[in-house]
Design a protein around this motif. Structure first.
Motif, short mmCIF file in Angstrom:
data_model
loop_
_atom_site.label_atom_id
_atom_site.label_comp_id
_atom_site.label_asym_id
_atom_site.label_seq_id
_atom_site.Cartn_x
_atom_site.Cartn_y
_atom_site.Cartn_z
N ILE A 276 -1.88 5.31 13.36
CA ILE A 276 -2.71 4.24 13.91
C ILE A 276 -4.17 4.63 13.75
CG2 ILE A 276 -2.78 5.15 16.26
CD1 ILE A 276 -2.48 2.21 17.22
N ASP A 277 -5.04 3.65 13.54
CA ASP A 277 -6.48 3.88 13.38
C ASP A 277 -7.23 3.10 14.46
OD1 ASP A 277 -6.23 5.51 11.12
OD2 ASP A 277 -6.15 3.76 9.79
N VAL A 278 -8.34 3.72 14.94
CA VAL A 278 -9.17 3.10 15.99
C VAL A 278 -10.63 3.17 15.55
CG1 VAL A 278 -9.84 3.12 18.41
CG2 VAL A 278 -7.53 3.81 17.75
N ASN A 279 -11.34 2.06 15.63
CA ASN A 279 -12.77 2.00 15.34
C ASN A 279 -13.51 1.45 16.55
OD1 ASN A 279 -12.37 2.87 12.65
ND2 ASN A 279 -11.87 0.79 12.02
N TRP A 280 -14.76 1.97 16.75
CA TRP A 280 -15.62 1.52 17.85
C TRP A 280 -16.89 0.90 17.27
CZ3 TRP A 280 -14.80 1.49 23.08
CH2 TRP A 280 -13.72 2.21 23.58
N PHE A 281 -17.38 -0.13 17.95
CA PHE A 281 -18.63 -0.78 17.56
C PHE A 281 -19.44 -1.09 18.81
CE2 PHE A 281 -15.45 -1.85 14.42
CZ PHE A 281 -16.09 -1.62 13.21
N LYS A 282 -20.76 -0.98 18.67
CA LYS A 282 -21.70 -1.46 19.69
C LYS A 282 -22.59 -2.51 19.05
CE LYS A 282 -25.44 -0.29 22.87
NZ LYS A 282 -26.39 0.73 23.35
N ASP A 283 -22.36 -3.76 19.44
CA ASP A 283 -23.08 -4.88 18.82
C ASP A 283 -22.97 -4.83 17.30
OD1 ASP A 283 -23.83 -5.70 21.35
OD2 ASP A 283 -25.73 -4.63 21.29
N LYS A 284 -21.74 -4.65 16.81
CA LYS A 284 -21.40 -4.63 15.39
C LYS A 284 -21.91 -3.39 14.66
CE LYS A 284 -21.28 -9.66 15.08
NZ LYS A 284 -21.78 -10.88 14.35
N THR A 285 -22.45 -2.42 15.40
CA THR A 285 -22.88 -1.16 14.81
C THR A 285 -21.81 -0.11 15.06
OG1 THR A 285 -25.21 -1.70 15.17
CG2 THR A 285 -24.67 0.61 14.77
N GLN B 10 -11.41 -1.50 18.06
CA GLN B 10 -10.62 -2.15 17.01
C GLN B 10 -9.43 -1.25 16.65
OE1 GLN B 10 -11.82 -2.26 12.70
NE2 GLN B 10 -12.30 -4.38 13.22
N VAL B 11 -8.23 -1.81 16.69
CA VAL B 11 -6.99 -1.06 16.42
C VAL B 11 -6.35 -1.60 15.16
CG1 VAL B 11 -4.71 -0.47 17.31
CG2 VAL B 11 -6.66 -0.60 18.88
N LEU B 12 -5.96 -0.70 14.23
CA LEU B 12 -5.30 -1.06 12.98
C LEU B 12 -3.97 -0.32 12.87
CD1 LEU B 12 -8.63 -0.55 12.31
CD2 LEU B 12 -7.91 -1.75 10.24
N HIS B 13 -2.89 -1.07 12.43
CA HIS B 13 -1.55 -0.50 12.32
C HIS B 13 -0.80 -1.22 11.19
CE1 HIS B 13 2.62 0.51 13.70
NE2 HIS B 13 2.01 1.67 13.93
N THR B 14 0.23 -0.55 10.65
CA THR B 14 0.97 -1.14 9.52
C THR B 14 1.68 -2.41 9.91
OG1 THR B 14 2.86 0.28 10.07
CG2 THR B 14 1.32 1.10 8.41
N THR B 15 1.97 -2.60 11.16
CA THR B 15 2.66 -3.81 11.60
C THR B 15 1.73 -4.98 11.80
OG1 THR B 15 2.42 -3.13 13.91
CG2 THR B 15 4.42 -2.42 12.75
N LEU B 16 0.44 -4.77 11.63
CA LEU B 16 -0.55 -5.81 11.93
C LEU B 16 -1.07 -6.42 10.64
CD1 LEU B 16 -2.56 -3.98 14.73
CD2 LEU B 16 -0.76 -5.69 15.04
N THR B 17 -1.18 -7.72 10.62
CA THR B 17 -1.82 -8.40 9.50
C THR B 17 -3.33 -8.49 9.70
OG1 THR B 17 -1.43 -10.53 10.57
CG2 THR B 17 0.24 -9.74 9.01
N ALA B 18 -3.79 -8.35 10.95
CA ALA B 18 -5.22 -8.35 11.28
C ALA B 18 -5.45 -7.37 12.42
CB ALA B 18 -5.69 -9.75 11.66
N PRO B 19 -6.62 -6.73 12.48
CA PRO B 19 -6.87 -5.75 13.55
C PRO B 19 -6.83 -6.40 14.92
CG PRO B 19 -8.51 -5.57 11.79
CD PRO B 19 -7.76 -6.83 11.55
N LEU B 20 -6.43 -5.60 15.89
CA LEU B 20 -6.51 -6.01 17.29
C LEU B 20 -7.83 -5.50 17.86
CD1 LEU B 20 -2.88 -5.18 18.49
CD2 LEU B 20 -3.79 -7.41 17.81
#
Length: 496
Positions: free
Chosen positions: A174-183, A223-233
């Motif tokens: 699983i992958d996780v991304n963080w953003f602050k005001d799109k940064t 933002q969470v990305l996984h193989t079961t997802l078609t779009a990030p959560l």
């Protein structure tokens, strides 16, 4: 002993012959087939799993079942004679198609499934045929992420940690991304642990952010990305949920007020967040009964401002009273600002208050300059008067130095009675010097008197004169009194 005749062995012969004859349907049993074509199936949790199995006709009497696992730990998923099992036939009533459907698959449904043909036996159903098995892999989508922050509000300048969580997913990648005001922001920690069912995993990711005063409209996004997802959560967290900006309290004290005038004290509460604030007025430490506090107004940056005003009458009894504005924001320690009421007894405003504007300083400077100029003028006038007096005292010497010219024809050379400055320069050794001049009807005399007895070796000069006194005498002469320690000269001028 008579032997009995032997019975023919027909029954045994018949049994032998019957055993050599094929049973009805034996060829059919030899041609029975069971097919389970799926080796592996991947399904996402919550969806419907389809397991395929077909058989040919002519098999022995007995049911077809689906089993999960093999051996003592196997579990019956579908039984042809038991409708309570949760595997359902895809084609009801078919004698050859035993494909089943498992709806709402769960992660724990993962495993190996077998399609099995049984035959009846005196001891019960016995295994007759078994398929090769189908490996079922259940992929679980991660749950919608949640983002949490500190439990209490935090002021700008402090560093705060935020946690993003998601669970119930399979496989564990699983992958996780963080953003602050799109940064993008680099997370400090990501942790993946097995779930309670041992078929799923849980995830938590932490990021730290230093809060700023302008973060009222800012937000964090996980933002969470996984193989079961078609779009990030994604899940966002508004920083205004935990940000507290303390107010700046400014109080503008008025200048001295005239008697019985109405004075207003104003308290400005500036740049605070959230907008919940309480303003209380106190007079000499005692709470005042004021009107309801006005509502704060929101600025373009998302902060709030509030202005509170209280009015009092400037009476002598309130002269020197201290008025305080106390502000309580978000349950924090109160902020207070004070101002003192100054009342002018004459009813006119005075400018000696420290709260007046710069005009008082200008007035002080102007008054100082005027006073200095006047002092200089007085000194100059006194000096001129002294100089004039000094010149007035020396004017008789000029009259003695230069004889007065009469309107007649008599000149200085022909008049023996005229005395000049040279006549006064006589020797001091003579203690009694008297020059006799006939007194005319109008005469003037000068009495020259020394303050001490002159020395025998000095001559009396003009500088040694202590006083020169001129006066107009009447018709009779007015001689100067003669002292033993002084000398004088009498000058009489005859006027024709």
């Amino acid at each position: 002993m008579e032997l009995l005749p032997r019975r023919p062995a027909w029954p045994l012969t018949c049994l032998v012959l019957l055993s050599l004859r094929p049973w009805p349907g034996a060829n059919a049993q030899a041609g029975f087939q069971l097919q389970q074509p799926q080796k592996e199936v991947s399904v996402i949790a919550g969806e419907t799993l389809t397991l395929s199995c077909t058989v040919t006709t002519g098999g022995p009497n007995g049911p077809v079942k689906w089993l999960k696992g093999w051996g003592s730990g196997s579990e019956t998923i579908y039984d042809q004679k038991d409708t309570s099992t949760w595997g359902k036939r895809a084609v009801d009533g078919s004698n050859t198609d035993f494909t089943i459907l498992i709806r709402d698959v769960r992660p724990e449904d993962a495993g190996t499934y077998y399609c099995v043909k049984f035959q009846k036996a005196p001891t019960g159903d016995e295994l007759y045929r078994r398929g090769n098995g189908t490996v079922v892999v259940v992929q679980a989508r991660p749950s919608n992420p949640t983002v949490s922050g500190p439990s209490d509000r935090v002021e700008p300048g402090n560093t705060v940690s935020f946690i993003c969580k998601s669970g119930g997913f399979f496989p564990s990648d699983i992958d996780v991304n963080w953003f602050k005001d799109k940064t993008p922001i680099q997370p400090q920690l990501r942790n993946v642990t097995p779930g309670p069912s041992n078929f799923t995993y849980n995830m938590s990711s932490t990021v730290t952010v230093t809060l700023q005063k302008d973060d009222i409209h800012s937000e964090l996004t996980c933002q969470v990305l996984h193989t079961t997802l078609t779009a990030p959560l994604t899940r966002s967290y508004h920083l205004s949920q935990i940000l507290r900006v303390p107010p700046k309290v400014v109080m503008e004290p008025p200048g001295p007020m005239g008697l019985n005038e109405t004075v207003s004290f104003t308290c400005d509460v500036q740049g605070f967040y959230p907008g919940s604030v309480t303003v209380t007025w106190l007079e000499n430490g005692k709470e005042m009964n004021t009107e309801s506090t006005p509502q704060p107004t929101e600025t373009s940056k998302g902060l709030f401002d509030l202005r509170s005003t209280v009015s009092v009458q400037a009476v002598l009894e309130k002269n020197g009273s201290v008025f305080a504005c106390r502000v309580v924001h978000e349950g924090q320690d109160p902020l207070s600002r004070n101002a003192t009421l100054l009342v002018a007894a004459s009813g006119q405003k005075e400018s000696n208050s420290p709260y007046t504007n710069g005009n008082s300083l200008f007035i002080y400077v102007a008054v100082g300059v005027v006073c200095t100029v006047l002092a200089l003028l007085v000194i100059a006038i006194l000096y001129l008067i002294r100089v004039k007096q000094s010149k007035g005292k020396s004017s008789p010497s000029a009259r003695l130095h230069e004889p007065e010219k009469s309107s007649g024809t008599t000149t200085q050379d022909s008049d023996p009675n005229n005395m000049t400055y040279a006549d006064l320069n006589f020797t001091k050794e003579k203690k009694n010097v008297q020059r006799v001049i006939e007194v005319s009807q109008q005469s003037e005399y000068a009495c020259i008197q020394g303050s001490q007895a002159p020395a025998s070796n000095d001559n009396l000069t003009y500088a040694d004169l202590d006083m020169v006194h001129l006066s107009k005498a009447p018709r009779r002469p007015a001689p100067c009194p003669e002292e033993t320690t002084s000398e004088y000269a009498s000058v009489q001028i005859q006027r024709q």
